[in-house]
Structure formats: C-alpha cells, structure tokens
Enzyme design. Structure first.
Site, PDB file in Angstrom:
ATOM      1  N   ASP A   1      27.670 -16.514   8.132  1.00 50.91           N
ATOM      2  CA  ASP A   1      26.340 -16.281   7.559  1.00 50.91           C
ATOM      3  C   ASP A   1      25.517 -17.564   7.531  1.00 50.91           C
ATOM      4  OD1 ASP A   1      26.958 -13.673   7.218  1.00 50.91           O
ATOM      5  OD2 ASP A   1      27.445 -13.833   5.083  1.00 50.91           O
TER       6      ASP A   1
ATOM      7  N   LYS B   1      41.560   9.104  25.731  1.00 50.71           N
ATOM      8  CA  LYS B   1      40.208   9.662  25.804  1.00 50.71           C
ATOM      9  C   LYS B   1      39.618   9.662  24.391  1.00 50.71           C
ATOM     10  CE  LYS B   1      37.745  13.719  27.543  1.00 50.71           C
ATOM     11  NZ  LYS B   1      37.071  14.091  26.298  1.00 50.71           N
TER      12      LYS B   1
ATOM     13  N   GLU C   1      32.336   4.721  25.927  1.00 49.06           N
ATOM     14  CA  GLU C   1      32.188   5.686  24.847  1.00 49.06           C
ATOM     15  C   GLU C   1      31.836   4.945  23.559  1.00 49.06           C
ATOM     16  OE1 GLU C   1      32.850   8.549  26.258  1.00 49.06           O
ATOM     17  OE2 GLU C   1      33.211  10.035  24.691  1.00 49.06           O
TER      18      GLU C   1
ATOM     19  N   LYS D   1      43.561   8.961  35.950  1.00 49.92           N
ATOM     20  CA  LYS D   1      42.708   8.585  37.073  1.00 49.92           C
ATOM     21  C   LYS D   1      43.554   8.022  38.199  1.00 49.92           C
ATOM     22  CE  LYS D   1      38.722   7.193  34.272  1.00 49.92           C
ATOM     23  NZ  LYS D   1      38.067   6.064  33.615  1.00 49.92           N
TER      24      LYS D   1
ATOM     25  N   CYS E   1      27.036  34.178  -9.868  1.00 52.54           N
ATOM     26  CA  CYS E   1      27.724  32.897 -10.000  1.00 52.54           C
ATOM     27  C   CYS E   1      29.082  33.135 -10.650  1.00 52.54           C
ATOM     28  CB  CYS E   1      26.888  31.941 -10.845  1.00 52.54           C
ATOM     29  SG  CYS E   1      27.775  30.448 -11.318  1.00 52.54           S
TER      30      CYS E   1
HETATM   31 ZN    ZN Z   1      26.166  29.513 -12.600  1.00 53.63          ZN
END
Ligand code: ZN
Length: 669
Positions: free
Chosen positions: A37, A115, A171, A285, A403
């Site tokens: 820093d 990969k 990637e 490959k 609820c």
């Molecule tokens: Zn409630």
C-alpha cells in the site's frame, strides 16, 4: 528532474506489478500488504502530480475506469468455438477412435486439463500490452469489457515477455469462498442471490462500474494462445508459455493413452469438492498443434478436443414435507424437508424448492421420491421427481395462501414470484426482525441470540422492536433458564446498543434493500431518518450506489412519517436510539466541514484516533492516505512522506498549533 520522476514511476509500476504477480499468480508474496500500500500510495501521488507520465500498464490503471452505459460489440479475429461435450465414457472412446483414424500411423498424445466453470474471455495483447478484452458472446462477436478485465489481478496488463502480439483465451472465474461471501453480503442486504460462482462471475463482468468489478475478486485461467511467430509445436508448450508470460493456467497433464485420461478423470471426479473453485469436467486436447490443424473443425467445434463433463452431485431421497419459511421482510419461501441423504461430503436434510411456481411446474408432491442436486449452489435444490415411485394417494401440492405463522393472507409479487406476508405483526417476521436487529453487524446486542428471541416472543414480552428497551430484571426473571446474571447481561447489552450510530440503527431496522453498505450511504447522505423518509424517489435514485429499481422499492418500504409510527417513535424518544448522524448533529460550520482530512506525524495533545473523532464530529472525513481528493493534512511532529506528498499535490497543511486553533474556534478544544 522529470526524467528522474519518470524513472521512479516506471520502477514503482514494475515493482508493484511484480508484487501483484507474486501474490495472485504465484501465491508467494514477498512484501506485506502495508508495504504494498505504501508503494502504491507513492506511485499514485507521483502520477497525480505528473499525469503525462502515467503508463497504461501501471497498477493504478487497473481500477478507476469510468462507468459505461453499455459495452461495444466487437467481432472476434478468430471465432470462439465451443467444445463438443459429453458425460459418457463411450463418447470419449469414440472421440479417441476418430482422432486415431484420421491420423493413421501417428502417435497421439493428449493433454488433460481441468475445465473451470466460469466465463470465457479473449484478451488481445499488442506489443505485450493488454489492449482489449472481449467476452465470448455468440462466438463470432462479443462485448468489449476491457476496463472490467483490467481490474482482475491475474490478468497481466503487460506480459512478462516483450514485443508480443497475441490473443489469449481463458476463463474468468470466482473462487467458491468469494462466491459464498458475496452471497452472504447480498443475503444481509436482502438482495437476490447468485445461483452459483459462474453466475456471479457473469454478473460481475456485466457491471458497468469497474470499481465494483474490482471488489468481486475475479480470477483468470488462460488455456489458449494465438501468437504472431509463436514457435510452439504442442498445446502443452503453449500452456508453459502462458505461465512464463505471467498468467495462471489450469491444472493439466500430458497423457499418452486414454487409460491415463480416465484415471485422472476418476481422480478429479472424487477430489473436485476439495478444489477452491468449481470445475464442471475436464478437457481432453490433442497435444500436437500440427495434428490439431490437420484434424480441423466441424461447423461448431474443433475435432481435436472435447469436454468430458462430471455428473452434478445428485442423490435420491424422499420428500417428507414442505416447510414454509418466513423471512424478516415477510417473504415466504418453500423448503424441502428430506429423508437425510449423504451428498458431496455432507448430509442433506433440507433443500431449496425456490417458489410456488417451481413446485407447480415440476409437480413436486409430499411423499415423492425426489432428485436433489448440488452444484456450485450454496443450498442443494430439488431438480426432479421420480414419478414411478409416487404413492397412489399423493395429491398435488397446494401452495398455501395463508402465512404459516400468522395465518394472514399472502400477496404475490408479480415481478419476483415471491409470496409475501404483509402483516407487520406477524410472529415469524418479528422473530427474524429481532434476530436481525441484535446481529453483530447491526445493534450488536450481547445475550440476544435466536433462543432468547424465541423466548421473548413466545412469552409475549416483546411484540415489536421497541419492547426490547422496556425489558427489566423482573420481567426477564419470568423467563425459564434466564438467570439473574444473563438477564443483567442482556440489559447491559441493550443499554450499550443505544450508542450505536445512526447508520447501524438504520440497518438494524430491517427495511427492505437497506443492507450495511446502503445504510451507511443513506445515513451519510440524508443525515436522519426523518430526512430520509421525506426523500423523493428521484433523490434516493441520485444517491451514490443506489440504482433506479432499488430506489423505487426502497421508497415504497420506507415509513411515511416516522413520528406517526408507534415503534419508531418509541425507539427514538423513549429508548433514545441514534436517529441522526452524530456529526450532523454536532457539526457547526467549521474549518473541517465537508473536507477530507489526513492526519500524520505525532500530535502532542491528541492521539490520532481522538483527533480523527474530533474532525468527524466537526463534519470532516478522515482517510489514511494522501491523494488528489485530500483537502487538508494535519501534520504533527516527524511527519514524513505524507507531508511531502501533500506538498507535492498542493494540499493545505495545518501544524498542531493551527489545528488546535481551529478546534478552539469550533468550540471543541
Ligand atoms: Zn405472517
């Protein structure tokens, strides 16, 4: 003189990039973060004083690019093809047979490569400098996101080899721990979660502000290169070249036979849970570039490579029940309760069912045998049902319209597909709100964990947040397992919480979309809850880091008039929580109002912290390093490099005597 400075800037830029490389690519830093820093601050100061000497590959140029409203579409020099992929060993064997038939009498070697489950990116280097970064897009053209790519420390701004013109592909990815942290932050902010690390990587690369991208800890693995006059004859050499040029490459190995490939595949299929990043398979490959060329391409993909994918972690088990969870803002989410089953190293007893639509679409029923899957996702999810095992008496699951906690009716948010309990006195919401209020990053109330919250709510001692502050030794004495000592602890914790600053209080109130960061921003911007609630949508939207969607939703979530809200009224006037920014309250117009101040050296009358607190009380802001944004430097005895930098930048400087004089003028010394 200028030449000396130019040399110093170049030396610092090189040294800092070398440290970034050692830290991020080699994972072997040789200096401390503080030292880094310090060097960076020196470079920044020199560059600010001499803008014409800033090099494009300076580490300071990684961030600070200006936000864009959209990314230009750019055509790839060579199409970015995708690989054929398969989950089946037979397909890999067939691939191997085709390769060998096309290359009769030649020895064929493969490179086995992990990969990474990320986002493909093409990097263009000219004369070894990064000039452009383009996403894969549709393979023919993609988005140019160079400013965002520059923020990724493992993407070199300059290759460690001079005079190279090339395209590098690889990637971009996010490590699992960074992904989890990001999602935890979003959960705390009541924001939508990313499904997996690939998803969060893609989302991060699309951000229009590079400064935000820089905070996402993205990384890059390179696996392909096309260089002018390259000279490599094998893919494995290309990977070595990429490594030598300062990039990270995926784990890989050369394999003389398919048997070797399968052995490695089996090894990684078992070991992948221990990698710090997600892999979704391996790539095979042909190693020889000349053979690759002769094998050629199909319309979509090269004939010389294929992806051999891992199956997702899956398990089958019985769905015992569907629980509905009520969050602190009333969102009701269904959770699958499962017959516990081992999966990817842990025992799974619960899984996500997303929402009502999802249950309906997949026709998931209680009693079903379900398939659960764990990818990069934090929580495993139910992905399917084995209909053949369905009990005869099963019934379609009807998502309740009440609820589960308060029996109030649920409303459906058209945009979010989320069912919501709008009852502000809902007991489940109350418990979640109390837990949130007491949390360490909110009011940080010791002794108020989930168990105590449950007791307080169940006994009816606390019906809203303000009731917390009316608890006393007698009322707490009525609770089981609550000794006098823990009661006193809790009361002390509540007392201490009254000192928490306004931004903490604002976060603790649990308003939708107001996470820690947004709370700090809003507190600083509006100064008090009253003023925040009076703000218009436009004013909210104009606030730094708050987009239009959140602004609208936040506007709807804020109470109209805090004074008319009984709970807020009591929290403010009886409990006396901080409903205003302290600095605003006590800040008479002073020499420090609205200024960014740095303190350096030793002050005889104050510690640094005391001086900083005074400056903040007087409406100033303190930071630790001198930059072009610094308005004022307080320089005590033995002020060193910061003083020099401030003078170089033309920042006003106060010595201790002048500082004290200003404090006296403001009436605080
Ligand atoms: Zn409630």
């Amino acid at each position: 003189m200028t030449q000396d400075i130019a040399q110093r800037i170049a030396a610092l830029a090189d040294e800092l990039e070398e440290h970034l490389y050692r830290y991020h690519v080699l994972d072997a830093p040789t200096i401390s973060d503080q030292e880094f820093d310090r060097l960076l601050a020196e470079l920044q100061a020199l560059e600010e004083a001499h803008p014409s000497l800033v090099r494009p590959d300076s580490p300071t140029q990684r961030v600070g690019g200006t936000p864009t409203s959209d990314f230009p579409t750019v055509r790839h020099a060579r199409p970015m093809l995708s690989l054929d992929n398969s989950y089946s060993r037979q397909d890999v064997e067939a691939f191997d047979r085709r390769v060998r038939q096309s290359l009769p009498d030649e020895a064929v070697e493969y490179v086995f490569e992990l990969k990474i489950d990320g986002v493909a990116l093409s990097l263009i280097y000219q004369d070894s400098l990064l000039v452009r970064a383009i996403t894969r897009g549709d393979g023919v053209q993609g988005d140019e996101i160079t400013a965002n790519a520059r923020t990724i420390p493992t993407i070199p701004l300059r290759l460690r080899q001079s005079g190279v013109n090339c395209e590098i592909r690889g990637e971009v990815y996010m490590e699992i721990s960074d992904f989890a942290q990001l999602n935890a932050q979003r959960a705390a902010d009541d924001g939508p979660l990313f499904a997996n690390p690939r998803n969060s990587t893609a989302g991060s690369l699309k951000l229009q502000n590079p400064n935000l991208v820089a905070k996402r800890n993205l990384r890059f693995f390179a696996y392909w290169i096309h260089a002018e006059g390259g000279g490599q004859t094998r893919h494995s050499e290309c990977l070595e070249t990429l490594r030598a040029w300062g990039l990270m490459v995926p784990e890989h190995q050369r394999c003389a036979s398919l048997a070797d490939v399968f052995a490695l595949y089996d090894h990684y299929a078992a070991a992948r849970a221990e990698l710090p990043y997600e892999i979704d398979g391996v790539v095979i490959k042909v190693d020889s570039l000349s053979q690759q060329e002769r094998l050629g391409y199909t319309a979509k993909s090269p004939r010389s490579a294929m992806a051999y994918k891992f199956p997702a972690y899956q398990a089958r088990t019985r769905l015992l029940d569907i629980h509905l969870q009520v969050g602190r803002t009333g969102a009701v989410t269904p959770v699958a309760v499962l017959d516990p089953v081992p999966l990817a190293g842990s025992t799974i007893a619960r899984a996500s069912l997303h929402n009502a639509d999802e249950i309906h679409r997949k026709d998931i029923r209680i009693g079903d045998t379900v398939l659960i899957e764990k990818g990069g996702d934090v929580i495993p999810k139910v992905v399917g049902v084995d209909r053949s095992e369905r009990p005869d008496d099963s019934a379609e699951y009807a998502f309740p319209n009440q609820c589960p906690s308060c029996k109030g009716s649920l409303s459906r948010d058209a945009e979010e597909a989320v069912a919501r309990c709008d009852n502000s006195t809902c007991p489940a919401q109350l418990r979640r709100r109390l837990e949130h209020f007491a949390a360490r990053n909110a009011m940080d109330i010791e002794g108020l964990g989930p168990a105590v919250v449950e007791q307080l709510a169940a006994e009816g001692l606390v019906k809203d947040l303000s009731d917390l502050y009316e608890l006393n030794v007698e009322s707490l004495g009525a609770l089981e397992r609550m000794g006098e000592k823990s009661a006193q602890n809790l009361l002390d914790g509540l007392d201490r919480s009254k000192e928490q600053p306004f931004d903490r209080v604002l976060f603790a109130l649990g308003i939708r979309h107001v996470g820690t960061t947004v709370a700090r921003t809003l507190a600083r911007e509006f100064g008090s809850l009253d003023d925040l609630c009076k703000a218009s949508v436009e004013e909210l939207e104009a606030t730094h880091e708050i987009g239009p969607t959140i602004a609208r939703s936040l506007y709807a979530s804020l109470p109209d008039l805090p004074a008319l809200d009984r709970v807020l009224y009591k929290l403010k006037n009886k409990a006396k929580l901080q409903f205003e920014m302290e600095a605003e309250e006590a800040a008479p117009a002073s020499h420090f109002s609205g200024k960014t101040v740095v303190i350096t050296g030793t002050l005889s009358g104050y510690s640094r912290d005391e001086a900083a607190a005074l400056i903040e009380r007087l409406g100033g802001k303190t930071t630790s390093s001198v930059s072009k944004n610094t308005d004022l430097l307080i320089a005590g005895e033995k002020a060193g490099s910061k003083l020099a930098r401030a003078q170089a930048l033309g920042v006003a400087v106060l010595d201790e005597a002048a500082f004290i004089a200003q404090l006296q003028e403001a009436g605080v010394a």
